[in-house]
Scaffold this motif. Sequence first.
Motif, short mmCIF file in Angstrom:
data_model
loop_
_atom_site.label_atom_id
_atom_site.label_comp_id
_atom_site.label_asym_id
_atom_site.label_seq_id
_atom_site.Cartn_x
_atom_site.Cartn_y
_atom_site.Cartn_z
N GLN A 1 -10.88 -19.11 -18.28
CA GLN A 1 -10.50 -19.43 -16.91
C GLN A 1 -9.65 -18.29 -16.35
N VAL A 2 -9.87 -17.99 -15.08
CA VAL A 2 -9.18 -16.86 -14.46
C VAL A 2 -8.65 -17.28 -13.09
N VAL A 3 -7.47 -16.78 -12.77
CA VAL A 3 -6.89 -17.00 -11.43
C VAL A 3 -6.81 -15.65 -10.72
N MET A 4 -7.40 -15.58 -9.55
CA MET A 4 -7.35 -14.36 -8.74
C MET A 4 -6.59 -14.64 -7.45
N ALA A 5 -5.70 -13.73 -7.07
CA ALA A 5 -4.99 -13.86 -5.80
C ALA A 5 -5.86 -13.35 -4.67
N ILE A 6 -5.92 -14.09 -3.57
CA ILE A 6 -6.61 -13.62 -2.37
C ILE A 6 -5.64 -13.71 -1.20
N GLU A 7 -5.90 -12.90 -0.17
CA GLU A 7 -4.92 -12.76 0.91
C GLU A 7 -4.99 -13.85 1.96
N HIS A 8 -6.19 -14.28 2.26
CA HIS A 8 -6.30 -15.16 3.42
C HIS A 8 -7.20 -16.35 3.14
N ASP A 9 -7.02 -17.34 3.99
CA ASP A 9 -7.74 -18.60 3.84
C ASP A 9 -9.21 -18.45 4.23
N MET A 10 -10.01 -19.42 3.85
CA MET A 10 -11.43 -19.43 4.20
C MET A 10 -11.59 -19.77 5.68
N GLY B 1 -13.27 -11.86 3.82
CA GLY B 1 -12.53 -12.48 2.73
C GLY B 1 -13.17 -13.78 2.26
N THR B 2 -13.88 -14.45 3.14
CA THR B 2 -14.61 -15.66 2.76
C THR B 2 -15.91 -15.29 2.04
N LYS B 3 -16.60 -14.33 2.58
CA LYS B 3 -17.89 -13.94 2.00
C LYS B 3 -17.74 -13.42 0.57
N GLU B 4 -16.61 -12.78 0.27
CA GLU B 4 -16.46 -12.22 -1.08
C GLU B 4 -16.36 -13.34 -2.12
N ILE B 5 -15.93 -14.52 -1.70
CA ILE B 5 -15.86 -15.67 -2.62
C ILE B 5 -17.20 -16.39 -2.66
N PHE C 1 -9.32 -19.09 -6.91
CA PHE C 1 -8.89 -18.07 -5.95
C PHE C 1 -7.65 -18.66 -5.26
N ARG C 2 -6.50 -18.13 -5.61
CA ARG C 2 -5.25 -18.68 -5.08
C ARG C 2 -4.88 -17.93 -3.80
N ILE C 3 -4.74 -18.65 -2.71
CA ILE C 3 -4.48 -18.04 -1.40
C ILE C 3 -3.00 -17.68 -1.30
N MET C 4 -2.73 -16.38 -1.26
CA MET C 4 -1.35 -15.90 -1.26
C MET C 4 -1.21 -14.79 -0.22
N PRO C 5 -0.98 -15.16 1.04
CA PRO C 5 -0.87 -14.14 2.09
C PRO C 5 0.32 -13.21 1.92
N ASP C 6 1.36 -13.67 1.21
CA ASP C 6 2.50 -12.81 0.93
C ASP C 6 2.13 -11.93 -0.26
N ARG C 7 1.79 -10.68 0.01
CA ARG C 7 1.27 -9.80 -1.02
C ARG C 7 2.33 -9.46 -2.07
N PRO D 1 -3.67 -8.22 12.84
CA PRO D 1 -3.55 -9.46 12.05
C PRO D 1 -2.30 -9.39 11.17
N SER D 2 -1.45 -10.39 11.27
CA SER D 2 -0.16 -10.34 10.58
C SER D 2 -0.28 -10.44 9.06
N ASN D 3 -1.43 -10.92 8.57
CA ASN D 3 -1.57 -11.08 7.12
C ASN D 3 -2.07 -9.81 6.42
N TYR D 4 -2.30 -8.77 7.18
CA TYR D 4 -2.75 -7.50 6.59
C TYR D 4 -1.63 -6.47 6.73
N GLN D 5 -0.74 -6.43 5.76
CA GLN D 5 0.40 -5.52 5.84
C GLN D 5 -0.04 -4.06 5.93
N PHE D 6 -1.17 -3.76 5.29
CA PHE D 6 -1.68 -2.39 5.31
C PHE D 6 -1.97 -1.95 6.74
#
Length: 512
Positions: free
Chosen positions: A44-53, A65-69, A228-234, A363-368
């Motif tokens: 089992q694996v947990v991956m962090a993702i930035e934004h919601d579906m 970000g949705t399509k990659e899942i 896929f754990r949604i974690m907008p705070d990078r 978009p505020s969730n993309y710090q880059f």
Amino acid sequence: MKRKVFAYFLILALCFTILGTGCSKSSGDTVNETKSKEPVEDGQVVMAIEHDMDSLDPHFSAAAGTKEILFNIFEGLMKADEKGNLNPAVAQDYSVSEDGLTYTFKLRKGIKFHNGDLVTVEDVKYSLDRVMGTETGKPLMPDFEKVEKVEVVDDETISIQLKEIDASLLSKLTVAIVPKSNEEHFADHPIGTGPFKFGSYLPEQSVTIEKFNEYWKDGLPHLDKVEFRIMPDREAALLSFKAGEIDMYPRLPNDRVEELGDGFETVSGPQNLVQLMIMNNAKEPFNDIRVRKAINYAVDVDEIIEAVAFGYGEKLGSNMSPVMKKYYQDGLEDMYNVNIEKAKQLLKEAGYEDGFKTKISIPSNYQFYVDMGEVIVQQLEKVGIHAKIELVEWGVWLDRIYKGRDYDMTIIGFSGKLDPNKILRRYCSNYSKNLMNYKNAKYDQLIEQANTEVNQEKRAKIYKEAQKILAEDAVCVFIMDPQFTVAMNKNIKGYKLYPIYVQDMSSIDYKE
């Protein structure tokens, strides 16, 4: 500004040291993929993702970000591999008529949906008709305008007849095949044919997928479950990764690799992503090409790459990454080398000698992107353009800016596609998602011509001409294709980078 950005990351680095999260030594193991000699099953694996579906319905989702899942849940008649090749998936094989107007597909024998039902040709026809809007008159995607009709030939065969040649049709047939029987639950319990089936979705928290034991491809997948754990705070996500609470951290800033300890590994490579600052070509003053060129001359892309991506980015001059070697037009990246005096002169000619005020919506969730915006604001000040950054929630950005086109300038990344038509048609005047509001009849004609050209060499030449037009018209400030780095627990093997924006979890295995 450059010093400010570096200082920002320095402070964060110090924070990690104080928190004692095991950053004493970097592994330094940057590779293209993690190989597994004997895959381990049932991890089992947990991956962090930035934004919601944005939607669980594959025909309605628009966010990369949705399509990659969803790539793990759904498949089309065709499917891309890690080299960018298109291979039959739901289809077993296919043929094309001599005139290029009829595609015939044989269904893969015994292929099943996640609910155990066999995939039928009626499901394939239903799926394609749904995205084409055959019944509703409202296409969900603009990909199939040249399709005349989809017909069931027999229980194993389906044909697609075209009105005219569409050289990129196969890449479009990666669109998800879904069971009609699940029509009422496309948005809350999706069913596909991919290596993983849908498990659960908690908005703003997580998406889980589970191993599909009847997947048609022998030996895949290896993992039992992926969260896929949604974690907008990078930064919080990186702390969790280093603490072992999550196993995979995609899009690790390259300057942070050195912080990782021996228990981590990284996979890096170009990602076929075009990051750019879009100007609203239909809105004053950006409807004046002289203003757009002035902004291009004022923005120092090299400085952005160094300050924000720490040098890990490929400078671009149009909307095509060098990853697309066959279609990439070299040399455009130097068309607008920084020239402050020329920028001021162009602004003067356009009637903006004293500059003007504007807004960059990000978009505020993309710090880059926010970091890029801060650098650009400082650069534009040198020519009298006073830009203010507006941070907007991702959902607001999708509704107001992406769909409503209500903005001055915005910073975003266009994800890579397998076919150049899908990349460059974004700028066609009749394209429904032409966020730039760009219009150029010659450009439209070239894209249309390329899409009906069956000679691949001639087709590539046309797309290169189209890239020149985008650069000459200064439609956007094309910035870079940033290096893509995924950090992961060293016990994870089998990860592969793709030239498209997906996370393929099927080849991964995990050993405790």
